[in-house]
Design an enzyme around this catalytic site. Structure first.
Site: not given
Length: 391
Positions: A22, A264, A281-282
């Site tokens: 998220d 990241q 996940g995404e």
């Protein structure tokens, strides 16, 4: 009137549910809006400790801080006091997280009222095409929220993809020395780097033991790189010790190494360095699609197996002519029974060259529809202009 709507002020509210996915999406969106579009972004986050794992500059004890040009605020709950002066031109709530009541009241009191966006989860299901950009009136206040769905075609909101990403990726993958230097930072020697390299990022439910067993007995040696904390029980069983960063062991044809949880940008380099990526996940799922490498997706589990429907919708779009990938990914997610993981891996391994071709073709197909940040701002400007015209 809005502040020069070419570069509006904007707030993103993020409740961290999926540990890192998220906040990973929200942070990518915030950075891209700030760095590429000049938007003044404030990111409200309830879990700064999780945020820090993907962005080491974050101070988990700070109520307010600036990180890479983005204002970061610790969202401490629903009881905060807010006034009209706190409200920016655009408010984005991520995955329908409930905004503080006082914030919503201040939104309604602001002139003009802000554009309010509910940023929804990514899915390939067709129903989102009819819901993308739909309005929803507040039951009590003069506020309208619009739903924004990321997606894979021109009828949805696109995917997060910053400018120049693919050029950097291709340059990195054309130069083996760059990947070797990156992996060497984690103790991967030249001999290990010559093995098939697999990154593993999954939820605890993944059948990692079966996969490890298949790789141990495979003909081709495999190096599996696992971020610290992922599949901890299975990794520790394989290692015979604690799964801490720097730990590693070789059993049969499989070597497992535990990596520190990386920022990241370094995670992108990890995906680019590997021959196959297991993602979850995404956020990591989208980054795997930009990596141009074969990947296996572990979807976030939902009640009543709703995630299996979402998985099948993606596979129908992504892998209609890749039966081994379809079967393997369904098995990895518990949507079909896999009795023999060695056989499932052998079938997937034989299909990997075709999957690699599809990975590149898919990336080109999806990026042709435009990136999410740009399309989102275009929508915001459209809504802002419509509101100004009504004044």
């Amino acid at each position: 009137m809005f502040q020069n709507f070419s570069a509006p002020s904007l707030a993103i509210f993020c409740k961290v549910v999926d540990n890192y996915g998220d906040i990973g999406i929200c942070w990518r969106l915030a950075r891209q809006l700030r760095h590429e579009h000049g938007v003044a972004v404030t990111l409200w986050v309830d879990d700064l400790a999780s945020f820090r794992r993907i962005c080491p500059q974050v101070d988990p004890g700070a109520a307010a801080q600036a990180v890479q040009g983005v204002a970061v605020r610790h969202w401490r709950g629903q009881d905060g006091l807010y006034g009209v002066g706190d409200i920016p031109d655009v408010v984005i709530e991520f995955f329908g997280c409930e905004l503080p009541p006082a914030w919503v009241e201040a939104m309604a009191a602001r002139t003009p009222r802000p554009v309010w966006i509910n940023y929804e989860g990514l899915t390939a299901e067709e129903w989102v095409e009819g819901c993308h950009r739909l309005p929803s009136m507040h039951p009590r206040l003069k506020l309208t929220k619009h739903f924004y769905f990321p997606g894979f075609n021109e009828r949805t909101g696109g995917l997060l993809c910053e400018a120049g990403l693919d050029a950097r990726r291709r340059a990195f993958q054309r130069d083996p020395a760059q990947a070797a230097a990156f992996l060497a930072r984690f103790g991967v020697g030249a001999g290990e780097a010559a093995r098939r390299k697999v990154s593993l990022f999954c939820y605890p439910e993944a059948p990692v033991d079966g996969m490890f067993g298949a790789w141990r007995e495979a003909a081709q040696p495999t190096l599996c790189l696992v971020p610290e904390g992922v599949a901890r029980a299975q990794v520790e069983a394989f290692l015979g010790g604690a799964a801490v960063a720097g730990a590693g062991a070789t059993r049969g044809a499989l070597t497992v190494k535990v990596l520190p949880f990386v920022p990241q940008d370094d995670y992108d380099l990890l995906l680019w360095s590997c021959d196959l990526n297991f993602v979850r996940g995404e956020d990591s799922w989208v980054r795997a699609q930009w990596a141009g490498r074969p990947f296996v997706w572990h979807i976030y589990p939902q009640d009543e197996q709703l995630h299996h429907k979402k998985l099948r919708a993606f596979l129908q779009a992504y892998a209609p002519a890749l039966p081994a990938l379809d079967a393997f990914m369904l098995g990895w997610n518990g949507a079909r029974e896999v009795v023999d993981w060695r056989g499932a891996w052998a079938a997937l391994e034989a299909e990997l060259p075709r999957i690699a071709q599809q990975a590149e073709a898919w990336r080109d197909q999806v990026t042709a529809h435009g990136d999410l940040a740009t399309k989102l701002l275009d929508f915001v400007r459209e809504l802002g202009q419509a509101q100004e015209n009504r004044v």
